[in-house]
Design an enzyme around this catalytic site. Structure first.
Site, PDB file in Angstrom:
ATOM      1  N   LYS A  66      78.200  68.632 131.988  1.00  0.00           N
ATOM      2  CA  LYS A  66      78.966  68.603 133.240  1.00  0.00           C
ATOM      3  C   LYS A  66      79.512  67.215 133.571  1.00  0.00           C
ATOM      4  O   LYS A  66      80.612  67.090 134.112  1.00  0.00           O
ATOM      5  CB  LYS A  66      78.112  69.117 134.398  1.00  0.00           C
ATOM      6  CG  LYS A  66      77.824  70.616 134.329  1.00  0.00           C
ATOM      7  CD  LYS A  66      77.058  71.083 135.549  1.00  0.00           C
ATOM      8  CE  LYS A  66      76.787  72.575 135.500  1.00  0.00           C
ATOM      9  NZ  LYS A  66      76.101  73.056 136.721  1.00  0.00           N
ATOM     10  N   GLY A 129      68.752  65.836 142.140  1.00  0.00           N
ATOM     11  CA  GLY A 129      69.484  65.793 140.876  1.00  0.00           C
ATOM     12  C   GLY A 129      70.884  66.348 141.022  1.00  0.00           C
ATOM     13  O   GLY A 129      71.415  66.490 142.127  1.00  0.00           O
ATOM     14  N   ARG A 152      60.747  63.971 144.916  1.00  0.00           N
ATOM     15  CA  ARG A 152      59.536  63.268 144.454  1.00  0.00           C
ATOM     16  C   ARG A 152      59.767  61.755 144.443  1.00  0.00           C
ATOM     17  O   ARG A 152      58.916  60.989 144.868  1.00  0.00           O
ATOM     18  CB  ARG A 152      59.157  63.738 143.043  1.00  0.00           C
ATOM     19  CG  ARG A 152      58.576  65.144 142.969  1.00  0.00           C
ATOM     20  CD  ARG A 152      58.300  65.520 141.528  1.00  0.00           C
ATOM     21  NE  ARG A 152      57.897  66.901 141.383  1.00  0.00           N
ATOM     22  CZ  ARG A 152      56.644  67.341 141.357  1.00  0.00           C
ATOM     23  NH1 ARG A 152      55.652  66.470 141.493  1.00  0.00           N
ATOM     24  NH2 ARG A 152      56.362  68.619 141.196  1.00  0.00           N
TER      25      ARG A 152
END
EC number: 1.1.1.25
Length: 282
Positions: A66, A129, A152
């Protein structure tokens, strides 16, 4: 004349896109073929160029290409620009390539199909992400009240906040915040898990108190059985848990419309795809 489309990825044999676009094409009487193409990890550009040179009209792009696809575009949509990645390529009449990112649009379309409206909703987005980044602008454009991003690694969540608070002269600055997972508090109307943890049967380290009987939880992952995240959400008393199969169909529909100028019936195809998924060998 039959127009040719494809999805590029590595791996790609698992892709549901050929089935989805085939189901879109038949009732809309669009004359096209759609195939899955395995591109070498170091040969995506060559594979894509060969496809377009052979008469290809457009392509979807999935992992891990991508970002590479983004770099190959001559023009890009606002969603793609902010996502830093594209999943939809269109070969224009002048020979240039336009890139779009329909992932977030597909997510929002599926949420609206399930909930009716996202206006004034308080949304928690888990993960920072590419999947998370691609859905932020469509969520904000759906007029949600607040978007909290938690990851996280907190610095990655804060980086996304910094990117989107600078958009349109700070138009979204008051709506987007980053919070450490351990410090999440208050109530959320919608919690979206953009991480792939469910694929491994794992969970993000979320405090259970963020789930109430009014909370709708959405996992971008999907499978023949309820995902690990959605199992956890329901066990904590969530009002509803939705998986990402509708997002998959929704983003495909947005791509189809960009290419063909026709809006397909997503709910019929979603039902067919769900049945197909359930019938696959476990």
């Amino acid at each position: 004349m039959t127009d040719r489309y494809a999805v590029f990825g590595n791996p790609i044999s698992h892709s549901k896109s050929p089935f989805i676009h085939g189901q879109f094409a038949a009732p809309t009487q669009e004359s096209l073929t759609y195939e899955a193409i395995l591109a070498p990890v170091d040969g995506f550009e060559a594979s894509l160029t060969a496809f377009f040179n052979a008469g290809g009209k457009g392509a979807n792009v999935t992992v891990p290409f991508k970002e590479q696809a983004f770099a190959l575009c001559d023009s890009i949509s606002p969603e793609a620009k902010l996502a830093g990645a594209v999943n939809t390529l269109s070969l224009l009449a002048d020979g240039t390539i336009r890139g779009d990112n329909t992932d977030g649009l597909g997510l929002v379309a599926d949420l609206i199909a399930n909930l009716g409206s996202l206006q004034d909703q308080r949304v928690l987005l888990i993960g920072a992400g590419g999947a998370a980044r691609g859905c932020i602008l469509p969520l904000l454009n759906a007029e949600i009240a607040q978007l909290t991003i938690s990851n996280r690694t907190h610095t990655k969540a804060q980086l996304l906040v910094d990117i989107f608070t600078s958009v349109d002269n700070g138009a979204y600055a008051s709506k987007v915040t980053a919070v450490e997972m351990s410090e999440l508090a208050g109530e959320f109307d919608i919690i979206i898990n953009s991480t792939s943890a469910s694929l491994a049967g794992e969970l993000p380290p979320l405090p259970a108190h963020i789930i109430t009987t009014q909370t709708v939880c959405y996992d971008m992952m999907y499978g023949a059985s309820v995902t690990a995240f959605n199992q956890w959400a329901l066990s904590q008393g969530a009002a509803k848990a939705i998986d990402g199969l509708g997002m998959l169909v929704g983003q495909a529909a947005k791509s189809f419309t960009l290419w063909r100028g026709v809006e397909p019936d997503t709910q019929v195809v979603l039902t067919l795809l769900r049945d197909k998924l359930m019938a696959e060998p476990k």
